[in-house]
Design a protein around this motif. Structure first.
Motif, PDB file in Angstrom:
ATOM      1  N   ILE A  96      -5.879  -1.894   8.650  1.00  0.00           N
ATOM      2  CA  ILE A  96      -5.785  -1.121   9.892  1.00  0.00           C
ATOM      3  C   ILE A  96      -6.808   0.014   9.854  1.00  0.00           C
ATOM      4  O   ILE A  96      -7.633   0.159  10.751  1.00  0.00           O
ATOM      5  N   GLY A 109      -1.837   9.875   5.142  1.00  0.00           N
ATOM      6  CA  GLY A 109      -1.827  11.137   4.403  1.00  0.00           C
ATOM      7  C   GLY A 109      -3.204  11.769   4.264  1.00  0.00           C
ATOM      8  O   GLY A 109      -3.369  12.972   4.488  1.00  0.00           O
ATOM      9  N   ILE A 124       0.835  -1.191   0.000  1.00  0.00           N
ATOM     10  CA  ILE A 124       0.000   0.000   0.000  1.00  0.00           C
ATOM     11  C   ILE A 124       0.876   1.249   0.000  1.00  0.00           C
ATOM     12  O   ILE A 124       0.428   2.334   0.258  1.00  0.00           O
TER      13      ILE A 124
HETATM   14  P1  XMP Z   1      -4.015  -0.229   6.069  1.00  0.00           P
HETATM   15  O1  XMP Z   1      -5.281   0.463   6.412  1.00  0.00           O
HETATM   16  O2  XMP Z   1      -3.817  -0.391   4.603  1.00  0.00           O
HETATM   17  O3  XMP Z   1      -2.868   0.713   6.581  1.00  0.00           O
HETATM   18  O4  XMP Z   1      -3.866  -1.532   6.819  1.00  0.00           O
HETATM   19  C1  XMP Z   1      -1.512   0.370   6.678  1.00  0.00           C
HETATM   20  C2  XMP Z   1      -0.743   1.567   7.198  1.00  0.00           C
HETATM   21  O5  XMP Z   1      -0.743   2.617   6.223  1.00  0.00           O
HETATM   22  C3  XMP Z   1      -1.416   3.759   6.719  1.00  0.00           C
HETATM   23  N1  XMP Z   1      -2.263   4.245   5.623  1.00  0.00           N
HETATM   24  C4  XMP Z   1      -1.982   5.272   4.839  1.00  0.00           C
HETATM   25  N2  XMP Z   1      -0.922   6.127   4.845  1.00  0.00           N
HETATM   26  N3  XMP Z   1      -1.866   7.298   3.028  1.00  0.00           N
HETATM   27  C5  XMP Z   1      -0.876   7.132   3.945  1.00  0.00           C
HETATM   28  O6  XMP Z   1       0.056   7.921   3.943  1.00  0.00           O
HETATM   29  C6  XMP Z   1      -2.961   6.485   2.949  1.00  0.00           C
HETATM   30  O7  XMP Z   1      -3.835   6.662   2.114  1.00  0.00           O
HETATM   31  C7  XMP Z   1      -3.006   5.425   3.914  1.00  0.00           C
HETATM   32  N4  XMP Z   1      -3.896   4.435   4.148  1.00  0.00           N
HETATM   33  C8  XMP Z   1      -3.426   3.724   5.201  1.00  0.00           C
HETATM   34  C9  XMP Z   1      -2.210   3.301   7.925  1.00  0.00           C
HETATM   35  O8  XMP Z   1      -2.406   4.334   8.878  1.00  0.00           O
HETATM   36  C10 XMP Z   1      -1.358   2.179   8.446  1.00  0.00           C
HETATM   37  O9  XMP Z   1      -0.300   2.638   9.268  1.00  0.00           O
END
Ligand code: XMP
Length: 518
Positions: free
Chosen positions: A515, A398, A348
């Motif tokens: 997350i 972000g 991601i």
């Molecule tokens: P997820 O929700 O994919 O998140 O399990 C994994 C980590 O990435 C962060 N996160 C983001 N950081 N832009 C960012 O800079 C985004 O769009 C974004 N989406 C998720 C999240 O907080 C977690 O630490």
């Protein structure tokens, strides 16, 4: 006085082990600089890198498999010490004329090894008692190549470790880099200091000093801009550059209206007030809210926020004037990922940096943290005197609270979430959990539920609490926090945040959940 922190360095060739990054982190912890490269790095590049020693990582392959990864054979003629770990050891055995065979029993988990020779790799180890190590292999060494002798054995591996002391080529069947090998660090240190003759020069104080010097030289009189997010990576990047080039650095902080409670004020206080940087706050909250009006789709939200950020940033950068470079807080794991053994993995990460900006603005990139792991960035921050609150800050996406408000984003809903999140945060800090968990935050759900307050029926919002443990955000598990903490947070949120009459706790792990909720 250290001349150059990169003088004594180790090259780690990656054969696809899940532990390769751990090897690098351990070597760095021993204060020796190292880099990870794919196993097939050309001998010319290896010579240019000029390592004091090589570590061949483990890997999932079988040495006799058709596509088994083999490095350039020239590494054997470099006359620098080589340590092969697991697959790395099997490769060395095979290529030097020994024999690798399938072990009768797969060895996986803790094992005890007996040290036969405590001269070099096991210097300082007691030869009279077994030592716990972590094994994870199917194949084993049947016959060592000529010139090698056994330096440790285990029940399942007569050759748990071997060495050719003349050529300084060594192999271990187990993983010294993992925490399950309690004395693993000592083994790696023996390799680095006794066998390769490295000096422990890689400290974050010397990194900061040398980087500031180099930034000053390479940037000269040019101007640099840096986007601040309030997170640790961009903050350390900015402070390093500020120390190097002072007012030639302009920092842009875009308040998109999607930040946590009092976050914008704290950033302004630190960078403008304390560091007195050339600091440009752009309050674009109304603009972002306007663009996000009636938008409920998570990906649509992300796209709008990314696009608007670039527009706002670019406009400000133009006002600042003739800028040559853009500073970014890219870290080493992002760099390795793009050249990794398996090729770029599907992560991601793409949303992490200010995607598209450099091309857009024809700026050169300055990435002073691209050699560092996250824990090293925190140490640099500490060396630079950045407040601990900021250095230890949990990751924050972000797109900010936009992906924590399910459904439409309005000022009113932002306020509800901010207040609930601030209460949760206070409780987490009070319980001493803030630095122990990966992330802890509140989410505002797009449903109303029925409740009673006094004699009145209410029909109000639900807040979900998300607290997770994780090592790298790729996988995560919900944190088993004390019930009392949840009770206090829930009570305080429902009693103090107008518009909320229910709080729930998210008990999903990643995968299959993520997350963030959006
Ligand atoms: P997820 O929700 O994919 O998140 O399990 C994994 C980590 O990435 C962060 N996160 C983001 N950081 N832009 C960012 O800079 C985004 O769009 C974004 N989406 C998720 C999240 O907080 C977690 O630490």
């Amino acid at each position: 006085m250290i001349d150059n922190i990169y003088d004594d360095k180790i090259l780690i060739l990656d054969f696809g082990s899940q532990y390769t990054q751990l090897i690098a982190r351990r070597v760095r912890e021993a204060q020796v600089y190292c880099e990870i490269h794919p196993y097939n790095l050309s001998i010319q590049r290896i010579k240019e890198f000029s390592p004091r020693g090589l570590i061949l990582s483990g890997g999932p392959s079988n040495i006799y498999a058709e596509n088994a990864p083999f490095p350039d054979k020239g590494i054997l003629d470099l006359e620098v010490p080589i340590l092969g770990i697991c697959y790395g050891m099997q490769y060395l055995t095979h290529i030097l004329g020994g024999k690798v065979a399938q072990a009768k029993d797969r060895e996986y988990g803790n094992a005890g090894i007996n040290i036969q020779d405590a001269a070099d790799l096991f210097y300082g180890f007691d030869t009279k008692m077994p030592h716990t190590v972590w094994m994870s292999h199917g194949d084993r060494i049947d016959r060592m190549p000529e010139g090698f002798s056994v330096i440790a054995d285990s029940n399942n591996s007569p050759v748990a470790a071997m060495a050719n002391t003349v050529k300084k080529i060594l192999g271990v069947q187990f993983h010294p880099e993992v925490a399950h090998t309690p004395d693993g660090m000592k083994i790696l240190e023996n390799f680095l200091f006794r066998i390769c003759g490295c000096e422990p020069t890689w400290t974050m104080a010397s990194f900061a000093n040398q980087t500031i010097r180099e930034l000053r030289e390479s940037i000269g009189d040019e101007k640099v801009i840096c986007g601040l997010s309030g997170g640790v990576d961009s903050s350390v990047t900015a402070v390093l550059l500020h120390n190097a080039i002072g007012k030639q650095l302009s920092c842009i902080f875009v308040d998109n209206g999607l930040l946590r409670k009092e976050e914008a004020q704290e950033v302004v206080k630190l960078f403008q007030g304390h560091y007195k940087m050339d600091f440009h706050l752009v309050d674009a909250s109304d603009l972002f809210l306007e663009k996000l009006k009636n938008v409920t789709d998570p990906e649509e939200k992300r796209k709008i926020i990314g696009r608007e950020f670039i527009t706002v940033f670019e406009k400000k950068a133009k006002e600042i004037g003739k800028v040559k470079y853009l500073a970014q807080g890219t870290l080493y794991p992002d760099v390795i990922e793009s050249v990794s053994f398996k090729g770029p993995s599907a992560t991601i990460k793409s949303h992490h940096n200010v995607g598209g900006l450099p091309e857009f603005m024809k700026l050169g990139l300055v990435e002073p943290l691209r050699e560092l792991f996250k824990d090293e960035v925190r140490l640099v921050g500490k060396e630079l005197g950045i407040p601990r609150d900021l250095i230890m800050r949990q990751p924050f996406p972000g797109p900010g609270l936009a992906v924590r408000i399910l459904g439409e984003i309005t000022k009113e809903r932002l306020n509800i979430l901010r207040n609930a999140d601030a209460i949760l945060n206070e409780e987490i800090i009070e319980a001493g959990l803030y630095e122990k968990v990966w992330q802890s935050f509140a989410v505002l759900l797009p449903v109303h539920t029925v409740g009673v307050m006094g004699d009145e029926r209410t029909y109000e919002n639900v807040i979900a609490i998300r607290i997770v443990d994780s090592l790298d955000a790729m996988t995560a598990d919900w944190t088993r926090v004390p019930y009392d903490l949840l009770a206090r947070a829930s009570n305080r949120i429902i009693n103090n945040v107008r518009g909320v009459n229910r709080v729930v706790y998210d008990i999903s792990s990643k995968p299959p959940s993520t997350i963030e909720w959006e």
